[in-house]
Motif scaffolding. Structure first.
Motif, PDB file in Angstrom:
ATOM      1  N   SER A  59       0.969  -1.182  -0.099  1.00 55.85           N
ATOM      2  CA  SER A  59      -0.024   0.026   0.057  1.00 55.85           C
ATOM      3  C   SER A  59       0.696   1.180   0.036  1.00 55.85           C
ATOM      4  N   CYS A  60       2.092   0.965   0.375  1.00 50.26           N
ATOM      5  CA  CYS A  60       2.957   2.278   0.348  1.00 50.26           C
ATOM      6  C   CYS A  60       3.309   2.813  -1.262  1.00 50.26           C
ATOM      7  N   LEU A  61       3.070   1.977  -2.035  1.00 47.34           N
ATOM      8  CA  LEU A  61       3.224   2.202  -3.500  1.00 47.34           C
ATOM      9  C   LEU A  61       1.977   2.419  -4.412  1.00 47.34           C
ATOM     10  N   VAL A  62       0.659   2.546  -3.566  1.00 45.33           N
ATOM     11  CA  VAL A  62      -0.452   2.664  -4.296  1.00 45.33           C
ATOM     12  C   VAL A  62      -0.652   4.243  -3.864  1.00 45.33           C
ATOM     13  N   ALA A  63      -0.863   5.086  -4.865  1.00 46.98           N
ATOM     14  CA  ALA A  63      -1.201   6.724  -4.784  1.00 46.98           C
ATOM     15  C   ALA A  63      -2.611   6.452  -4.052  1.00 46.98           C
ATOM     16  N   ALA A  64      -3.227   7.077  -2.870  1.00 48.55           N
ATOM     17  CA  ALA A  64      -4.225   7.049  -2.657  1.00 48.55           C
ATOM     18  C   ALA A  64      -5.424   7.314  -3.496  1.00 48.55           C
ATOM     19  N   GLY A  65      -5.203   8.281  -4.442  1.00 48.83           N
ATOM     20  CA  GLY A  65      -6.087   8.441  -5.285  1.00 48.83           C
ATOM     21  C   GLY A  65      -6.477   7.387  -6.382  1.00 48.83           C
ATOM     22  N   GLN A  66      -5.408   6.320  -6.493  1.00 49.20           N
ATOM     23  CA  GLN A  66      -5.642   5.493  -7.316  1.00 49.20           C
ATOM     24  C   GLN A  66      -6.478   4.373  -6.756  1.00 49.20           C
ATOM     25  N   ALA A  67      -6.698   4.576  -5.149  1.00 48.67           N
ATOM     26  CA  ALA A  67      -7.608   3.626  -4.456  1.00 48.67           C
ATOM     27  C   ALA A  67      -9.019   4.418  -4.520  1.00 48.67           C
ATOM     28  N   ASP A  68      -9.096   5.489  -5.070  1.00 48.37           N
ATOM     29  CA  ASP A  68     -10.767   5.889  -5.098  1.00 48.37           C
ATOM     30  C   ASP A  68     -11.581   4.797  -5.752  1.00 48.37           C
ATOM     31  N   GLY A  69     -12.997   4.521  -5.235  1.00 48.45           N
ATOM     32  CA  GLY A  69     -13.782   3.696  -5.896  1.00 48.45           C
ATOM     33  C   GLY A  69     -13.253   2.157  -5.774  1.00 48.45           C
ATOM     34  N   ARG A  70     -12.204   2.037  -5.144  1.00 48.89           N
ATOM     35  CA  ARG A  70     -11.681   0.538  -4.866  1.00 48.89           C
ATOM     36  C   ARG A  70     -11.967  -0.259  -3.666  1.00 48.89           C
ATOM     37  N   GLU A  71     -11.800  -1.129  -3.613  1.00 43.95           N
ATOM     38  CA  GLU A  71     -11.963  -2.131  -2.485  1.00 43.95           C
ATOM     39  C   GLU A  71     -10.755  -2.500  -1.595  1.00 43.95           C
ATOM     40  N   VAL A  72     -10.524  -2.218  -0.518  1.00 35.44           N
ATOM     41  CA  VAL A  72      -9.260  -2.441   0.345  1.00 35.44           C
ATOM     42  C   VAL A  72      -9.831  -3.392   1.650  1.00 35.44           C
ATOM     43  N   THR A  73      -8.873  -4.276   1.770  1.00 37.21           N
ATOM     44  CA  THR A  73      -8.996  -5.145   2.953  1.00 37.21           C
ATOM     45  C   THR A  73      -7.601  -5.040   3.547  1.00 37.21           C
ATOM     46  N   THR A  74      -7.596  -4.712   4.846  1.00 37.55           N
ATOM     47  CA  THR A  74      -6.157  -4.557   5.764  1.00 37.55           C
ATOM     48  C   THR A  74      -6.172  -5.687   6.585  1.00 37.55           C
ATOM     49  N   VAL A  75      -5.263  -5.668   7.363  1.00 38.48           N
ATOM     50  CA  VAL A  75      -5.186  -7.034   8.572  1.00 38.48           C
ATOM     51  C   VAL A  75      -6.342  -6.662   9.363  1.00 38.48           C
ATOM     52  N   GLU A  76      -6.664  -5.479   9.558  1.00 38.67           N
ATOM     53  CA  GLU A  76      -7.880  -5.292  10.529  1.00 38.67           C
ATOM     54  C   GLU A  76      -9.207  -6.134  10.054  1.00 38.67           C
ATOM     55  N   GLY A  77      -9.138  -6.147   8.819  1.00 36.18           N
ATOM     56  CA  GLY A  77     -10.610  -6.812   8.132  1.00 36.18           C
ATOM     57  C   GLY A  77     -10.532  -8.146   8.142  1.00 36.18           C
ATOM     58  N   LEU A  78      -9.196  -8.967   8.369  1.00 38.41           N
ATOM     59  CA  LEU A  78      -9.043 -10.460   8.431  1.00 38.41           C
ATOM     60  C   LEU A  78      -9.604 -11.093   9.466  1.00 38.41           C
ATOM     61  N   SER A  79      -9.983 -10.337  10.767  1.00 36.52           N
ATOM     62  CA  SER A  79     -10.157 -10.871  11.798  1.00 36.52           C
ATOM     63  C   SER A  79     -11.651 -10.432  12.243  1.00 36.52           C
ATOM     64  N   ALA A  80     -12.905 -11.454  12.073  1.00 35.21           N
ATOM     65  CA  ALA A  80     -13.787 -10.938  12.416  1.00 35.21           C
ATOM     66  C   ALA A  80     -14.285 -10.998  13.806  1.00 35.21           C
TER      67      ALA A  80
END
Ligand SMILES: Cc1cc2nc3c(=O)[nH]c(=O)nc-3n(C[C@H](O)[C@H](O)[C@H](O)COP(=O)(O)OP(=O)(O)OC[C@H]3O[C@@H](n4cnc5c(N)ncnc54)[C@H](O)[C@@H]3O)c2cc1C
Ligand code: FES
Ligand code: FES
Lengths: 157, 290
Positions: A59-80
Motif C-alpha cells: 500500500s506504500c506504492l499505491v497512490a491514495a487517489g488510485q484507490a478511489d472507488g476501489r475495495e481495500v482489505t487490511t489486516v484489521e479486516g481479516l479478524s471477524a
C-alpha cells in the motif's frame, strides 16, 4: 482531494488527501487503521501489504487517489469480531511474532497464499512470502506458522 | 499537485497534451518510491489504471498486443506460452506484491538499463506503440526506444499504449544474476530467442550498458554458424565450443560499469556465462521440439 473507497467492507469518505500521498498513509493517518505498517516506503519489506481489489499489494506504492472507488482489505479486516483467523492463531502459536512489525503484512500474504493454494510446499511458501521481510525470527517460525495454518484450515474444512 | 484520473484513452492523451509535465502512474512501483522519498514533485500525477484500453492484451494482426498497464502477474498467468521470454523475466521481478502492480508499460516508461522486461523484448523484436492526441499512433522498434540512462523516445505529450510482439517461432530464454531469488535488481541479465522461421537469433543485454541493448554481432555470428552447418534444418547438436564463442561475443557487446550491485568485470563474465547457457538451453528445446 476527497477519495471514497470501501475498506474492510465499509464505505469510507476521506477528505484532505494530498495528491501524492500513498494509500498506506491514508489508511494509517486518515482512517485510523494502523495495522498496516510503514517500514520502508519503497516496496521492499511488505509490512504494508493489503488487498486491493482482491490482490495483495504494497500500500506504500499505491497512490491514495488510485484507490478511489476501489475495495481495500487490511489486516484489521481479516479478524471477524475480534476472533483471530487460523492464520493469525498459527502465528501466535508458533512464536512467529517477535517485534511484530512484519506480522500484519505476513498475515495478509499468508492469507492470500492459503486462499489460492491451501496446501503449499515449502518452496511455494518461500516464493509467496518473498516480498515480506522479517528482521527478528529468521523465518523458520514463520514457515512453521504457515504449515500449521494450512493444516488447521484443512481440518476445519 | 493535481491528480488526474482519466477513464478513457482519449482523455488520458488529452490530459498529457494539456499538462506535459504530468507524471504518468500505473503500478506506481517506480513512481511512488520517488514521491515517498521526495525525489520528485511533478505538477500532476496522471493515473492510468482506470483506462480500460491499457489493461488488456489480445492478438492483433499476427502479433500480441500487450496493453501498457497489464501487470507482471497477468503476463505470468496468461501469456507464458505467447510471450515466453517476457513471462520468464516477469517471474523474476520483485515479489508477488510488486508483480501484482508493476507493468511492462511502467518498465518501458522508467527505461532503466536494469529493467527486466527489456532483454526479452529486444530478443523478440518487440515494437512499442506510443500515441499522442496531436499526432496519433506511432510504432517504435524497442531497440530504438531506449535513448539513454533512464530516458526513452517518448515526446512530452506521448504515452505508451502497448507493446507489440510476434508470437514465438522458436524457444526463448531469460537469465538474470542477483544476490537472491527475489527482490533483486539485476546485476546483469540476458534475453535470448531463436527465430527458426527466418534463421535468426535474438538477444537482449540488461544491466550491462547505459541502455538495454542487443548483441547484434554475436547474434549474427551464431545464426550464421547454425546456417552454415545446416543445423536449422537438421536440428543437430551444437558444435563444440559454439555456445561458448557466442558467449564471448555477447560479452564484447556490453559496456558495463562498477556499482554497488557488481563490478564491470563480473558483469562481463556473468553475461558470457548466461549467453552460453541460454543458447544451449534454447537449442536443446529446439531439438526436442522436432
Ligand atoms: C521492491 C521493488 C522491486 C522491484 N524489482 C524489480 C525487478 O526485479 N525488475 C525490474 O525490472 N523492476 C523492478 N522494480 C521496478 C518496477 O517495479 C518496474 O520498473 C515496473 O515495471 C514499473 O511498472 P509500474 O507500472 O509500477 O510503473 P510506474 O511506477 O507507474 O511508472 C514507471 C515509469 O513509467 C512511466 N509510465 C508508466 N506507465 C506509462 C505509460 N503508459 N506511458 C508512458 N509512461 C508511463 C511513469 O511516468 C514512470 O516514469 C522493482 C520495484 C520495487 C519497488
Ligand atoms: S512499507 Fe511498503 S513495502 Fe515496506
Ligand atoms: S517479528 Fe520483528 S520484523 Fe518480524
Amino acid at each position: 482531494m476527497r477519495i471514497t473507497l470501501t475498506v474492510n467492507g465499509t464505505r469510507r469518505e476521506v477528505d484532505g488527501v494530498w495528491e501524492g500521498e500513498s494509500l498506506l498513509y491514508a489508511l494509517r493517518e486518515r482512517m485510523g487503521l494502523p495495522g498496516s505498517k510503514n517500514a520502508c516506503e519503497q516496496g521492499e519489506c511488505g509490512s504494508c501489504t493489503v488487498y486491493l481489489d482482491g490482490l495483495p499489494v504494497c500500500s506504500c506504492l499505491v497512490a491514495a487517489g488510485q484507490a478511489d472507488g476501489r475495495e481495500v482489505t487490511t489486516v484489521e479486516g481479516l479478524s471477524a469480531d475480534g476472533e483471530l483467523r487460523p492464520v493469525q492463531q498459527a502465528f501466535l502459536a508458533c512464536g512467529a511474532v517477535q517485534c511484530g512489525f512484519c506480522t500484519p503484512g505476513l498475515i495478509v500474504s499468508t492469507h492470500d497464499l492459503l486462499e489460492r493454494n491451501p496446501q503449499p510446499s515449502d518452496p511455494e511458501i518461500r516464493e509467496a512470502l518473498a516480498g515480506n521481510l522479517c528482521r527478528c525470527t529468521g523465518y523458520e517460525k514463520i514457515m512453521d506458522a504457515v504449515r500449521l495454518a494450512s493444516r488447521a484450515q484443512e481440518r476445519a474444512s | 499537485m493535481e491528480f488526474l484520473a482519466p477513464t478513457t484513452w482519449a482523455d488520458a492523451l488529452a490530459a498529457k497534451a494539456a499538462c506535459p509535465g504530468a507524471l504518468p502512474v500505473t503500478g506506481g512501483t517506480d513512481v511512488l518510491v520517488e514521491i515517498n522519498f521526495d525525489r520528485r514533485r511533478p505538477p500532476a500525477l496522471l493515473d492510468l489504471t482506470r483506462v480500460a484500453e491499457l489493461r488488456d492484451w489480445a492478438p492483433d494482426r499476427g502479433r500480441i498486443r500487450l496493453g501498457a498497464a497489464v501487470t507482471y502477474s497477468r503476463v505470468i498467468d496468461e501469456l507464458a506460452t505467447a510471450l515466453p521470454g517476457l513471462a520468464m523475466a516477469a517471474r523474476t521481478i520483485g515479489s508477488p506484491q510488486i508483480r501484482n502492480r508493476g507493468t511492462v508499460g511502467g518498465n518501458l516508461g522508467a527505461a532503466s538499463p536494469a529493467g527486466d522486461s527489456h532483454p526479452p523484448l529486444l530478443a523478440a523484436d518487440a515494437v512499442v506503440e506510443v500515441a499522442s492526441a496531436a499526432r496519433g499512433v506511432r510504432e517504435v522498434p524497442v531497440a530504438q526506444f531506449y535513448t539513454g540512462v533512464k530516458t526513452n523516445a517518448l515526446a512530452p505529450d506521448e504515452l505508451i499504449a502497448a507493446v507489440l510482439v510476434a508470437p514465438p517461432r522458436g524457444p526463448q530464454q531469460f537469465c538474470k544474476i542477483g544476490t537472491r531469488n527475489a527482490m533483486v535488481i539485476a546485476v546483469s541479465a540476458f534475453g535470448f530467442a531463436l527465430h527458426p522461421d527466418r534463421r535468426a537469433v535474438g538477444t537482449g543485454i540488461g544491466s550491462a550498458a547505459p541502455t538495454p541493448r542487443r548483441a547484434e554481432a554475436a547474434a549474427e555470428f551464431l545464426a550464421g554458424e547454425l546456417d552454415a552447418a545446416g543445423l536449422w534444418e537438421s536440428r543437430g547438436e551444437l558444435p563444440d565450443g559454439l555456445a561458448r564463442e557466442f558467449g564471448h561475443r555477447v560479452r564484447a557487446a556490453a559496456a558495463p560499469i562498477d556499482d554497488v550491485r557488481g563490478s564491470a568485470a563480473y558483469r562481463l563474465h556473468s553475461l558470457s556465462v548466461m549467453a552460453r547457457r541460454a543458447a544451449t538451453w534454447a537449442w536443446n528445446d529446439y531439438r526436442r521440439a522436432a
